[in-house]
Design a protein around this motif. Sequence first.
Motif, PDB file in Angstrom:
ATOM      1  N   GLU A 156      22.425  34.525  39.668  1.00  0.00           N
ATOM      2  CA  GLU A 156      21.997  34.161  41.020  1.00  0.00           C
ATOM      3  C   GLU A 156      23.039  33.338  41.759  1.00  0.00           C
ATOM      4  OE1 GLU A 156      21.366  30.740  38.445  1.00  0.00           O
ATOM      5  OE2 GLU A 156      20.962  32.881  38.245  1.00  0.00           O
ATOM      6  N   LYS A 157      24.068  32.889  41.064  1.00  0.00           N
ATOM      7  CA  LYS A 157      25.090  32.063  41.697  1.00  0.00           C
ATOM      8  C   LYS A 157      26.050  32.923  42.509  1.00  0.00           C
ATOM      9  CE  LYS A 157      24.961  28.450  38.138  1.00  0.00           C
ATOM     10  NZ  LYS A 157      25.735  27.721  37.114  1.00  0.00           N
ATOM     11  N   THR A 158      26.634  32.301  43.508  1.00  0.00           N
ATOM     12  CA  THR A 158      27.630  32.986  44.318  1.00  0.00           C
ATOM     13  C   THR A 158      28.929  32.185  44.314  1.00  0.00           C
ATOM     14  OG1 THR A 158      26.875  31.869  46.332  1.00  0.00           O
ATOM     15  CG2 THR A 158      25.908  34.033  45.827  1.00  0.00           C
ATOM     16  N   ALA A 159      30.019  32.863  44.511  1.00  0.00           N
ATOM     17  CA  ALA A 159      31.324  32.206  44.537  1.00  0.00           C
ATOM     18  C   ALA A 159      32.099  32.683  45.757  1.00  0.00           C
ATOM     19  CB  ALA A 159      32.100  32.513  43.261  1.00  0.00           C
ATOM     20  N   ASN A 160      32.927  31.805  46.270  1.00  0.00           N
ATOM     21  CA  ASN A 160      33.757  32.132  47.416  1.00  0.00           C
ATOM     22  C   ASN A 160      34.800  33.176  47.015  1.00  0.00           C
ATOM     23  OD1 ASN A 160      36.434  31.575  48.978  1.00  0.00           O
ATOM     24  ND2 ASN A 160      34.796  30.793  50.292  1.00  0.00           N
ATOM     25  N   LYS A 161      34.897  34.264  47.795  1.00  0.00           N
ATOM     26  CA  LYS A 161      35.822  35.341  47.438  1.00  0.00           C
ATOM     27  C   LYS A 161      37.265  34.853  47.412  1.00  0.00           C
ATOM     28  CE  LYS A 161      37.109  40.103  48.542  1.00  0.00           C
ATOM     29  NZ  LYS A 161      38.551  39.860  48.379  1.00  0.00           N
ATOM     30  N   ALA A 162      37.630  33.981  48.346  1.00  0.00           N
ATOM     31  CA  ALA A 162      38.991  33.447  48.369  1.00  0.00           C
ATOM     32  C   ALA A 162      39.287  32.679  47.089  1.00  0.00           C
ATOM     33  CB  ALA A 162      39.180  32.548  49.587  1.00  0.00           C
ATOM     34  N   LEU A 163      38.279  31.927  46.586  1.00  0.00           N
ATOM     35  CA  LEU A 163      38.453  31.183  45.334  1.00  0.00           C
ATOM     36  C   LEU A 163      38.663  32.143  44.175  1.00  0.00           C
ATOM     37  CD1 LEU A 163      38.325  28.580  43.616  1.00  0.00           C
ATOM     38  CD2 LEU A 163      35.844  28.900  43.510  1.00  0.00           C
ATOM     39  N   VAL A 164      37.853  33.190  44.101  1.00  0.00           N
ATOM     40  CA  VAL A 164      37.977  34.157  43.010  1.00  0.00           C
ATOM     41  C   VAL A 164      39.350  34.816  43.036  1.00  0.00           C
ATOM     42  CG1 VAL A 164      37.032  36.271  42.001  1.00  0.00           C
ATOM     43  CG2 VAL A 164      35.483  34.577  43.003  1.00  0.00           C
ATOM     44  N   ASP A 165      39.818  35.188  44.202  1.00  0.00           N
ATOM     45  CA  ASP A 165      41.117  35.861  44.317  1.00  0.00           C
ATOM     46  C   ASP A 165      42.264  34.956  43.893  1.00  0.00           C
ATOM     47  OD1 ASP A 165      39.899  38.144  45.203  1.00  0.00           O
ATOM     48  OD2 ASP A 165      40.227  37.728  47.339  1.00  0.00           O
ATOM     49  N   ILE A 166      42.233  33.704  44.341  1.00  0.00           N
ATOM     50  CA  ILE A 166      43.329  32.797  43.991  1.00  0.00           C
ATOM     51  C   ILE A 166      43.274  32.425  42.508  1.00  0.00           C
ATOM     52  CG2 ILE A 166      42.196  30.593  44.524  1.00  0.00           C
ATOM     53  CD1 ILE A 166      44.793  29.711  45.866  1.00  0.00           C
ATOM     54  N   MET A 167      42.055  32.364  41.949  1.00  0.00           N
ATOM     55  CA  MET A 167      41.922  32.115  40.516  1.00  0.00           C
ATOM     56  C   MET A 167      42.512  33.271  39.718  1.00  0.00           C
ATOM     57  SD  MET A 167      38.148  30.376  40.016  1.00  0.00           S
ATOM     58  CE  MET A 167      38.305  30.302  38.240  1.00  0.00           C
ATOM     59  N   LYS A 168      42.227  34.496  40.130  1.00  0.00           N
ATOM     60  CA  LYS A 168      42.754  35.658  39.411  1.00  0.00           C
ATOM     61  C   LYS A 168      44.277  35.660  39.437  1.00  0.00           C
ATOM     62  CE  LYS A 168      40.198  38.816  41.531  1.00  0.00           C
ATOM     63  NZ  LYS A 168      39.523  40.091  41.864  1.00  0.00           N
ATOM     64  N   ASN A 169      44.861  35.336  40.573  1.00  0.00           N
ATOM     65  CA  ASN A 169      46.316  35.304  40.683  1.00  0.00           C
ATOM     66  C   ASN A 169      46.907  34.210  39.798  1.00  0.00           C
ATOM     67  OD1 ASN A 169      48.850  36.162  41.929  1.00  0.00           O
ATOM     68  ND2 ASN A 169      48.818  34.147  42.921  1.00  0.00           N
ATOM     69  N   TYR A 170      46.255  33.041  39.793  1.00  0.00           N
ATOM     70  CA  TYR A 170      46.750  31.927  38.974  1.00  0.00           C
ATOM     71  C   TYR A 170      46.636  32.255  37.487  1.00  0.00           C
ATOM     72  CZ  TYR A 170      46.935  27.397  36.669  1.00  0.00           C
ATOM     73  OH  TYR A 170      47.251  26.367  35.821  1.00  0.00           O
ATOM     74  N   MET A 171      45.501  32.828  37.077  1.00  0.00           N
ATOM     75  CA  MET A 171      45.286  33.139  35.665  1.00  0.00           C
ATOM     76  C   MET A 171      46.279  34.177  35.160  1.00  0.00           C
ATOM     77  SD  MET A 171      41.121  33.176  35.798  1.00  0.00           S
ATOM     78  CE  MET A 171      40.838  33.823  34.150  1.00  0.00           C
ATOM     79  N   ALA A 172      46.738  35.053  36.047  1.00  0.00           N
ATOM     80  CA  ALA A 172      47.681  36.092  35.637  1.00  0.00           C
ATOM     81  C   ALA A 172      49.128  35.641  35.729  1.00  0.00           C
ATOM     82  CB  ALA A 172      47.472  37.340  36.491  1.00  0.00           C
ATOM     83  N   ASN A 173      49.466  34.856  36.764  1.00  0.00           N
ATOM     84  CA  ASN A 173      50.878  34.565  37.060  1.00  0.00           C
ATOM     85  C   ASN A 173      51.249  33.095  36.983  1.00  0.00           C
ATOM     86  OD1 ASN A 173      51.210  37.360  37.746  1.00  0.00           O
ATOM     87  ND2 ASN A 173      50.253  36.918  39.728  1.00  0.00           N
TER      88      ASN A 173
END
Length: 702
Positions: free
Chosen positions: A280-297
Amino acid sequence: MSTLDDKINEHFAGFVVRKDLVKAVKGNAIVPTYVLEYLLGQYCATDDEASIATGIETVKDILRKHYVHRSEAGLVQSTIKERGRYKVIDQVSVALNEKTDAYEAVFENLGIKRVAIDSATVKAHPKLLVTGIWCIADVQYEFSEDSRISPWIIDTLKPIQIARVDYDAYRETRDKFTTEEWIDLLMQSIGFDPTLFGRRSKLLQLLRLVPFVERNYNLIELGPKGTGKSHVYSEFSPHGQLISGGEITVPKLFVNNSNGRIGLVGYWDVVAFDEFAGREKTANKALVDIMKNYMANKQFSRGVNPMGAEASFAFVGNTDHNVPWMLKNSDLFEALPPQFHDSAFIDRLHAYLPGWEVDIIRGEMFTSGYGFIVDYLAEILRHLRQEDFSHRPDLHFKISEKISTRDRDAIYKTMSGLLKLIFPNGGETAEDVEELLRLAMESRKRVKDQLARIDSTYPEVDFYYLGSDGTKRRVTTVEEEEYPQFYYLKPALDPKEQEQTETSTDGGDAASDAGGAGSASGTAAEPILAAKTDVKPALEEGHHVFTEDRKGISYDRLFGPYIAGASKIIVTDPYVRFFYQIRNMMEFVEMVIRRKSPEDQISVHLVTGPDDGNVAKQRELLDSIADACVGSGVAFTWAFDGTGTAHARDIVTDTGWKIVLDRGLDIFQAPIRKDGFSLGDRLQEHRVIKGFYVTYVRNGEG
């Protein structure tokens, strides 16, 4: 004290503390463990009982006088005013007041703001600018007629951290301990009694520490409530920050565009997201995108210039359903918020720690033995982040070239972390490396297998490695062995395709392809024969390895089909001596009784060895099994091995089967004693097993 405690105090005097002392001094002070152990380390880092007793009183007195309770903030403020200066223990954060061009501190419990603090102190401890730090501070009160000037002033401030760590001495002293002793020392340092944990359980606990020793490491742990998932991130280290997964923002985590100030990833070794799960939780799309980039690079960007950081991420959350439900109906990531239930995000996770294998934390699981002062160990782990042990396994094994670069990097990072924790000075054997390599590969395989269920564009990957002799050794997950009838399902398929998948999974090929998790030889996994009890299995010879810490195993599942139709069964096990071992024998007999037809007569004979310590009690208990069987159609007899040299552990039937067991009937871990009821006491399928193997051999025509 135990022998291990004596050894710990001998080699790490001054850097260890008795772990049960934390409860003795904590009282109603709401402070992390590392704060209390910092104080205990100053006064109780000894094994002398008189010194410990005196030290406890000193620490209690310090907390009583200087720890600020919110309810007593007004009294402490008055004390500072009347005395002019007073020492407090509180959580302190700092912000720059741009109007006055001065730094100002906030004392969380004391409830005072705009406290003047000099630039040198802030430069020495930059984390104060990001979040609250537990500190010991001398606070002064100097009233001024100018209302713009705060009367509160910090004279001295010291974050609660150990002053000096000799890493080389730590590494060299590691060689004084065996591998098992060192793992137990780390377990006691976390706060647990190692005698109540199996080997795999210990390694899973240590896996939680890998983010502290590996830069940019991404770990997820999902499982039931109450297993201590967040404890290590909130209590264990001053270099870790636990935050609510639902409250984090891009400026707080990465960078604030308005002032250019870097967020948590720039100052902390580990950022852990608590209560991360929740559909039921929601997350900010910008946060998810920047997290994915950080986790990869290892980089993030909010503007023109990319920025780098070294913080590791740990995601912990509760699952809503048990493992077979998730495997049948969705996937093992089904509890994640929709924005994070995303293949690109999941693929960036280096390891999935199976939280359902971790036991619920109970009071009796905590240790009263000695362990490292957590702040001391935290500094050691921080130093280890600079080193890279990832390619040590290459000296002994070769990971499959079919595994992708991202999978390989994940395995190597997990391996590096585990080796840093257990073998900081090297010296690991091929057997040691293989044990850790299998765990590292399994932890990544759990991620990759679920990705194949979530996103059809991800191919299934054969996780295996080659031994020094060139043999192929496959790796499976525990749930793959435990629930093969669900593990290979593809929830996205239509019903007809699903039915075909189920049919192929139930066949013998799927069982033999499952691999042997926990096996050093890569032999076939357990037979699928008991996955569905309404299907009569085809009995086959074979060698099967069962991984420690899994459930779902019973005598009926292992032996039932192979003893069917037998009128004579001989069990040879030299170690049916203690009460729990004799209870295992009784449960084997119960299984025979349940399976037989009412009119059948079956003899069960046990050959064992005498318990030199209490043979009279052993005889009494074994005779009681024979008495209990009267009238059941099963005749139980027993005898001591006449030669005194028997080491075999096997079950032989007059139908031509021989079942060889490396542990005999002793395949279950000892339950943790507690009042009340446990399914594990009643049903074998709900007990946690030890690691063991079973070999089925045709022993004649039968």
